[in-house]
Design an enzyme around this catalytic site. Structure first.
Site, PDB file in Angstrom:
ATOM      1  N   HIS A   4       0.843  -1.202   0.000  1.00  0.00           N
ATOM      2  CA  HIS A   4       0.000   0.000   0.000  1.00  0.00           C
ATOM      3  C   HIS A   4       0.875   1.247   0.000  1.00  0.00           C
ATOM      4  CE1 HIS A   4       0.506   1.124   4.325  1.00  0.00           C
ATOM      5  NE2 HIS A   4       0.675  -0.176   4.504  1.00  0.00           N
TER       6      HIS A   4
ATOM      7  N   ASP B 286      -0.619   4.405   0.822  1.00  0.00           N
ATOM      8  CA  ASP B 286      -1.190   5.435   1.691  1.00  0.00           C
ATOM      9  C   ASP B 286      -0.444   5.395   3.016  1.00  0.00           C
ATOM     10  OD1 ASP B 286      -2.421   2.879   2.208  1.00  0.00           O
ATOM     11  OD2 ASP B 286      -3.843   3.883   3.533  1.00  0.00           O
TER      12      ASP B 286
ATOM     13  N   ASP C  93       6.493   2.057   6.170  1.00  0.00           N
ATOM     14  CA  ASP C  93       5.117   1.554   6.082  1.00  0.00           C
ATOM     15  C   ASP C  93       4.346   2.361   5.069  1.00  0.00           C
ATOM     16  OD1 ASP C  93       2.674   0.389   6.534  1.00  0.00           O
ATOM     17  OD2 ASP C  93       2.330   1.328   8.474  1.00  0.00           O
TER      18      ASP C  93
ATOM     19  N   GLU D 217      -5.147   1.256   2.973  1.00  0.00           N
ATOM     20  CA  GLU D 217      -4.799   0.258   3.985  1.00  0.00           C
ATOM     21  C   GLU D 217      -4.916   0.817   5.397  1.00  0.00           C
ATOM     22  OE1 GLU D 217      -2.631  -2.299   6.718  1.00  0.00           O
ATOM     23  OE2 GLU D 217      -2.164  -0.227   6.291  1.00  0.00           O
ATOM     24  N   GLU D 218      -4.436   2.027   5.581  1.00  0.00           N
ATOM     25  CA  GLU D 218      -4.377   2.576   6.943  1.00  0.00           C
ATOM     26  C   GLU D 218      -5.753   2.884   7.525  1.00  0.00           C
ATOM     27  OE1 GLU D 218      -1.791   2.247   8.475  1.00  0.00           O
ATOM     28  OE2 GLU D 218      -0.059   2.457   7.156  1.00  0.00           O
TER      29      GLU D 218
ATOM     30  N   ASP E  40       4.616  -5.933   4.557  1.00  0.00           N
ATOM     31  CA  ASP E  40       4.026  -4.800   5.275  1.00  0.00           C
ATOM     32  C   ASP E  40       4.143  -5.022   6.779  1.00  0.00           C
ATOM     33  OD1 ASP E  40       2.699  -2.447   5.715  1.00  0.00           O
ATOM     34  OD2 ASP E  40       0.703  -3.268   5.367  1.00  0.00           O
TER      35      ASP E  40
ATOM     36  N   HIS F 258     -26.120  16.062  38.046  1.00  0.00           N
ATOM     37  CA  HIS F 258     -25.178  16.702  38.955  1.00  0.00           C
ATOM     38  C   HIS F 258     -24.949  15.742  40.123  1.00  0.00           C
ATOM     39  CE1 HIS F 258     -23.649  19.334  42.033  1.00  0.00           C
ATOM     40  NE2 HIS F 258     -23.671  20.396  41.235  1.00  0.00           N
TER      41      HIS F 258
ATOM     42  N   THR G 185     -18.316  17.769  38.052  1.00  0.00           N
ATOM     43  CA  THR G 185     -18.950  16.764  38.921  1.00  0.00           C
ATOM     44  C   THR G 185     -20.203  16.193  38.273  1.00  0.00           C
ATOM     45  OG1 THR G 185     -20.046  18.598  40.024  1.00  0.00           O
ATOM     46  CG2 THR G 185     -18.068  17.712  41.092  1.00  0.00           C
TER      47      THR G 185
ATOM     48  N   ARG H 208      -7.796  -9.655  21.041  1.00  0.00           N
ATOM     49  CA  ARG H 208      -6.957 -10.142  19.930  1.00  0.00           C
ATOM     50  C   ARG H 208      -7.251 -11.620  19.706  1.00  0.00           C
ATOM     51  NH1 ARG H 208      -4.996  -6.413  16.449  1.00  0.00           N
ATOM     52  NH2 ARG H 208      -4.934  -4.494  17.651  1.00  0.00           N
TER      53      ARG H 208
ATOM     54  N   HIS I  68       3.710   4.176  12.131  1.00  0.00           N
ATOM     55  CA  HIS I  68       2.563   4.916  12.698  1.00  0.00           C
ATOM     56  C   HIS I  68       2.993   5.933  13.749  1.00  0.00           C
ATOM     57  CE1 HIS I  68      -0.612   1.630  11.585  1.00  0.00           C
ATOM     58  NE2 HIS I  68       0.340   1.757  10.677  1.00  0.00           N
TER      59      HIS I  68
HETATM   60 ZN    ZN Z   1       1.366  -0.876   6.370  1.00  0.00          ZN
END
Ligand code: ZN
Ligand code: NAG
Ligand code: NAG
Length: 505
Positions: free
Chosen positions: A129, A131, A162, A196-197, A225, A257, A359, A372, A474
């Site tokens: 990719h 992007d 990346d 992709e991102e 990648d 409140h 508050t 995951r 990133h």
């Molecule tokens: Zn990547």
């Protein structure tokens, strides 16, 4: 004489007829003009870096619709580059993207290219990719993120590692064979996307649509990648998936409140924190019934593989600034990073989160958490396990508030067989270029497209990274080193050769 491990595996069966094929192969192997090809790479280093500089200069941030014209330009540049070196290039329209305000804009086209169509050769398809993630100097970059800057042999710039340099390394691989008038040992196809991102919008449908056309003659899919785990080159054979959940607790019809109403209402936030606390124990044990039972058993062989991997726990700790981790030995740590599930709580929407001391009792709060995924978990089953469990935990609280659980992403894990000839070819190529055995690693993160390729096309996939472990994808100050970019190109050159040696029996 060539002593690649791919070669060994190809030639190991005991049958005589195969030994004969082997002999023929060895003859072909010796004609691989590796020195000449890598010499060309070495003498064109500055030119390859210049192209990377031009690519990094394009702010192809797919998350920012204001940068969409840059992204279209990036796809055009990619197509032009592939055409220039003789590829048959197509730019596929993959539709539009709906914006929150109800209007829509064109998605960047997906670039496909083909080099060679000799049916007697293997055909590989390289996915990448062009992007990038957002980046601004003010985020804490030491240099302008869109101006490739060489500091001590590291090339800093957004998208450098990346995934622009790896994509270019693949393109240059083909270019080098062409420039030297050496036949490509395999047919090479490219599929390069620009979303992709932000989740590869449009790509899944495109893969399904092209299954019997573009992909019909593809033998193997290569993805570059990801990154190495240490200074040692690596082959990646698995990624974790991810199930992402919203848990919403709704109580009063408006925020209250805490002085006027506190003590009279059962607060949604208290309920929410109460159930979130039941997802995972302080020592990292997932408390949702059924999840741990689904996880594939760690075999002795796998344990041994992890034991052999080059990984420095101390520098891992230093890098993230912690004095203690969940596990204190390498095998446990790697196993829990790659091949066990985990729960992460990402945030709570609707909560008071700015500095100060407001508050408020929020009327409705939505927790974001994810799990995951690893073999043999199934997102559909996980969705039910999590929903049933949290409702039962919530019921015990006897709260009048309403709980609503939704799973918004269900990405499956991907796992390849590291003994497949595709990986043996990778080991041989790494040995040839770097004179070491690669680490066989997994990724803790998710690359959903790998699973899509596997499920839709049924082809074998390899992840062949060239990025360094400290490239900072990133993050601020993303880079790729000259070494990884240039030696990585040589690795791809060697890899095409090794793949051409894989025989069907
Ligand atoms: Zn990547
Ligand atoms: C919607 O948002 C986009 C991007 O911010 C903008 O260019 C467009 O003009 C907006 N459309 C409408 C109808 O407001
Ligand atoms: C639960 O939340 C989802 C997503 O936020 C929403 O689409 C759905 O309508 C909600 N269901 C109920 C019963 O409130």
């Amino acid at each position: 004489m060539i002593q690649s491990s791919a070669h060994v595996s190809v030639c190991s069966p005991q049958m005589n007829s195969i030994s004969l094929v082997c002999l023929l192969l060895c003859t072909r192997v010796s004609s691989f003009r590796f020195e000449e090809l890598t010499q060309y790479v070495a003498s064109h280093e500055e030119e390859f870096i210049e192209t990377l500089r031009q690519w990094v200069a394009v702010e192809s941030d797919s998350s920012d619709v204001m940068k969409r014209s840059d992204l279209h330009r990036m796809m055009d540049m990619t197509a032009d580059k592939l055409r220039l070196i003789g590829g048959s290039v197509e730019m596929l329209d993959v539709g539009t993207q709906a914006l929150p305000n109800g209007s829509s804009i064109a998605l960047p086209k997906v670039v496909t290219a083909r080099f060679g169509g000799d049916p007697s050769k293997r055909t590989v398809c390289v996915y990448g990719h062009v992007d990038v993630q957002p980046a601004k100097k003010e985020d804490g970059w030491a240099t302008d993120p869109y101006e490739l800057t060489d500091i001590d042999g590291n090339l800093y710039g957004r998208g450098a590692s990346d995934n622009k340099a790896p994509v270019l390394a693949w393109i240059h691989t083909v270019e080098v064979y062409k420039a030297l008038n050496i036949d490509l040992p395999v047919n090479v196809k490219f599929i390069i996307e620009g979303m992709e991102e932000t989740g590869s919008n449009g790509l899944d449908d495109m893969i399904v649509a092209q299954k019997d056309s573009f992909f019909s003659d593809v033998d193997y899919i290569i993805i570059s990648d990801c990154v190495w785990l240490s200074k040692r080159p690596a082959l990646t054979y698995g990624t974790r998936g991810n199930c992402y959940f919203f848990a919403e607790v709704e109580g009063p019809k408006k925020d209250l409140h805490s002085g006027l109403y506190g003590g009279t209402v059962i607060e949604p936030m208290t309920d929410l924190i109460g159930i979130l606390d039941k997802l995972i124990s302080p020592s990292g044990k997932i408390l949702i019934p059924g999840i741990r039972e689904a996880v594939a058993h760690l075999s002795d062989e796998e344990w041994k593989m992890y034991q052999d991997i080059e990984f420095d726990l101390e520098s891992f700790k230093n890098d993230i600034g912690l004095s203690e981790l969940m596990y204190s030995n390498k095998v446990d740590l790697l196993a829990h990073r790659w091949r066990h599930p985990t729960v992460s709580i990402h945030g709570i929407e609707g909560a008071f989160s700015s500095p100060g001391t407001k508050t408020v009792i929020p009327a409705k709060v939505i927790a974001k958490f994810s799990i995951r995924q690893v073999p043999n978990m199934d997102p559909a089953v996980v969705e039910k396990q999590v929903t049933d469990y949290l409702h039962s935990v919530f019921a015990k609280r006897k709260s009048p508030n309403k709980l609503n659980i939704t799973m918004v992403i269900g990405a499956k894990p991907w796992l390849a067989d590291p003994k497949h000839p595709l990986y043996e070819a990778g080991k041989a190529a790494v040995k040839r270029v770097f004179a070491v055995e690669p680490d066989l690693i997994r990724e803790g993160g998710t690359i959903p497209i790998a699973k899509t390729f596997q499920d839709v096309t049924g082809k074998n996939i390899i992840m062949l990274p060239i990025g360094g472990f400290d490239d900072g994808l990133h993050s601020q100050n993303e880079k790729i080193s000259r070494y990884n970019y240039i030696e990585g190109t040589k690795l791809f050159i060697a890899y095409l050769h090794e793949v051409s040696q894989i025989k069907k029996y």
